[in-house]
Design an enzyme around this catalytic site. Structure first.
Site, PDB file in Angstrom:
ATOM      1  N   ASN A   1       0.866  -1.190   0.000  1.00  0.00           N
ATOM      2  CA  ASN A   1       0.000   0.000   0.000  1.00  0.00           C
ATOM      3  C   ASN A   1       0.898   1.234   0.000  1.00  0.00           C
ATOM      4  OD1 ASN A   1      -1.781   2.047   0.460  1.00  0.00           O
ATOM      5  ND2 ASN A   1      -2.366   1.380   2.529  1.00  0.00           N
ATOM      6  N   TRP A   2       0.946   1.907  -1.140  1.00  0.00           N
ATOM      7  CA  TRP A   2       1.852   3.055  -1.267  1.00  0.00           C
ATOM      8  C   TRP A   2       1.329   4.297  -0.571  1.00  0.00           C
ATOM      9  CZ3 TRP A   2       3.088   2.994  -7.257  1.00  0.00           C
ATOM     10  CH2 TRP A   2       3.717   1.783  -7.569  1.00  0.00           C
ATOM     11  N   LYS A   3       0.048   4.278  -0.209  1.00  0.00           N
ATOM     12  CA  LYS A   3      -0.565   5.481   0.406  1.00  0.00           C
ATOM     13  C   LYS A   3      -0.361   6.670  -0.545  1.00  0.00           C
ATOM     14  CE  LYS A   3      -0.034   3.189   4.772  1.00  0.00           C
ATOM     15  NZ  LYS A   3       0.086   3.235   6.210  1.00  0.00           N
TER      16      LYS A   3
ATOM     17  N   HIS B   1      -9.513   0.909   5.006  1.00  0.00           N
ATOM     18  CA  HIS B   1      -8.226   1.160   5.669  1.00  0.00           C
ATOM     19  C   HIS B   1      -8.434   2.146   6.820  1.00  0.00           C
ATOM     20  CE1 HIS B   1      -4.108   2.382   6.413  1.00  0.00           C
ATOM     21  NE2 HIS B   1      -3.735   1.294   5.778  1.00  0.00           N
TER      22      HIS B   1
ATOM     23  N   GLU C   1      -6.766   4.561   7.789  1.00  0.00           N
ATOM     24  CA  GLU C   1      -6.533   5.970   7.424  1.00  0.00           C
ATOM     25  C   GLU C   1      -7.730   6.545   6.687  1.00  0.00           C
ATOM     26  OE1 GLU C   1      -2.703   5.489   5.532  1.00  0.00           O
ATOM     27  OE2 GLU C   1      -1.833   4.917   7.465  1.00  0.00           O
TER      28      GLU C   1
ATOM     29  N   GLU D   1      -4.923  -4.943  10.548  1.00  0.00           N
ATOM     30  CA  GLU D   1      -3.886  -3.915  10.690  1.00  0.00           C
ATOM     31  C   GLU D   1      -4.129  -3.118  11.970  1.00  0.00           C
ATOM     32  OE1 GLU D   1      -2.013  -2.739   6.706  1.00  0.00           O
ATOM     33  OE2 GLU D   1      -3.809  -1.540   6.936  1.00  0.00           O
TER      34      GLU D   1
ATOM     35  N   GLY E   1       2.891   2.408  10.570  1.00  0.00           N
ATOM     36  CA  GLY E   1       3.811   3.533  10.404  1.00  0.00           C
ATOM     37  C   GLY E   1       4.567   3.899  11.667  1.00  0.00           C
TER      38      GLY E   1
ATOM     39  N   SER F   1       3.892  -2.086  10.050  1.00  0.00           N
ATOM     40  CA  SER F   1       5.350  -2.100  10.202  1.00  0.00           C
ATOM     41  C   SER F   1       5.981  -3.429   9.801  1.00  0.00           C
ATOM     42  CB  SER F   1       5.755  -1.698  11.630  1.00  0.00           C
ATOM     43  OG  SER F   1       5.352  -0.360  11.901  1.00  0.00           O
TER      44      SER F   1
ATOM     45  N   GLY G   1       3.136  -1.174   4.164  1.00  0.00           N
ATOM     46  CA  GLY G   1       3.142   0.244   3.841  1.00  0.00           C
ATOM     47  C   GLY G   1       4.545   0.706   3.478  1.00  0.00           C
ATOM     48  N   GLY G   2       5.228   1.319   4.441  1.00  0.00           N
ATOM     49  CA  GLY G   2       6.520   1.959   4.188  1.00  0.00           C
ATOM     50  C   GLY G   2       7.531   1.076   3.463  1.00  0.00           C
TER      51      GLY G   2
HETATM   52  P1  13P Z   1       3.302   0.452   7.491  1.00  0.00           P
HETATM   53  O1  13P Z   1       3.811  -0.854   6.913  1.00  0.00           O
HETATM   54  O2  13P Z   1       4.024   1.651   6.976  1.00  0.00           O
HETATM   55  O3  13P Z   1       3.203   0.372   8.985  1.00  0.00           O
HETATM   56  O4  13P Z   1       1.786   0.603   6.954  1.00  0.00           O
HETATM   57  C1  13P Z   1       0.910  -0.437   7.101  1.00  0.00           C
HETATM   58  C2  13P Z   1      -0.336  -0.122   6.352  1.00  0.00           C
HETATM   59  O5  13P Z   1      -1.115   0.740   6.743  1.00  0.00           O
HETATM   60  C3  13P Z   1      -0.600  -0.859   5.101  1.00  0.00           C
HETATM   61  O6  13P Z   1      -1.901  -0.657   4.658  1.00  0.00           O
END
Ligand code: 13P
Length: 249
Positions: A11-13, A97, A99, A168, A174, A211, A232-233
């Site tokens: 997930n690149w956000k 999600h 977010e 999640e 993050g 993470s 994510g990251g």
């Molecule tokens: P991180 O891997 O950056 O913690 O993000 C997880 C996430 O929200 C994937 O959708």
């Protein structure tokens, strides 16, 4: 041994333009090769879906959107429909999600989005997970149970091939603070048990997200109820994402 094929999705956000996505996807396809041991997907921002799908044509890597509106068309400034996502060459979408929930997506909308996206032909990766306060209060199970039951309100057993659920925990997203393998296993088992009220729990793929990194991915995904990762990251660099894909095999 489970027969469920793992899925690793990145997930690149709100990262990467179309040209950046094209470059990333070309590099990733080279690293992942033609026959990865897991299903692999990237989730670019809407503006990079088409460039990503073009760059990944002929590779086994799929493209999913990060959200999808519940309606097919209409006065919804800033939103896009399942048909628009499919027309970019993408095959799936994240829904719910944390977010997006924090930005106002409601339980009712999420349930409709799951239903309508599946009807349109998208694979849905439904996201759930509790806050740190909820976990500290010992209410993780009740919270996740409520989220899953609500999101699957309009789902039936035959939707199983179009549904994946990602657990999640918000406190792990993050933050660099990963759930322990035991915590991930416990929560993913709860997700599977609750979802099994609606779909075949043995067939359902349940992912862990929060993470995930090349250093912790193998141990997390080795848990019996963890069928892959939503990253994510660590999905923003081809090398680290490909290392997580390799850890799923
Ligand atoms: P991180 O891997 O950056 O913690 O993000 C997880 C996430 O929200 C994937 O959708």
């Amino acid at each position: 041994m489970s027969t469920r094929r793992p899925l690793v999705a990145g997930n690149w956000k709100m990262h990467k333009t179309g040209p950046e996505a094209r470059e990333f996807c070309t590099a990733l396809a080279g690293l992942v090769g033609d026959a990865p041991a897991a299903d692999v997907a990237v989730c670019p921002p809407y503006t990079a879906l088409e460039a990503s799908a073009e760059a990944l044509a002929g590779s086994p890597i799929a493209v999913y959107a990060q959200n999808v509106h519940e309606n097919e068309k209409g006065a919804h400034t800033g939103d896009i429909s399942s048909a628009m996502i499919l027309a970019t060459g993408a095959q799936g979408a994240l829904v719910g999600h944390s977010e997006r929930r924090a930005e106002g997506d409601t339980d009712g909308q999420i349930a409709l989005r799951v239903r309508n996206a599946i009807d349109a032909g998208l694979l849905v990766v439904l996201c759930c997970g509790e806050s740190l306060d909820t976990r500290k209060a010992g209410e993780t199970e009740a919270w996740v149970t409520r989220q899953i039951r609500s999101a699957l309100e309009h789902v039936t057993a035959s939707d199983i091939t179009s549904l994946v659920i990602a657990y999640e925990p918000i406190w792990a997203i993050g933050t660099g603070e990963t759930a322990s393998p035991v915590q991930a296993q416990e929560a993913c088992a709860i997700v599977r048990r609750v979802a099994a009220e609606t779909v075949d729990g043995e067939a359902l793929r349940v992912l862990y997200g929060g993470s995930v990194s090349p250093a912790n991915a193998a141990e997390l995904m080795a848990q019996p109820d963890v069928d892959g990762a939503l990253v994510g990251g660590a999905s923003l660099e081809p090398e680290s994402f490909a290392a997580i894909v390799a850890a799923a095999g």
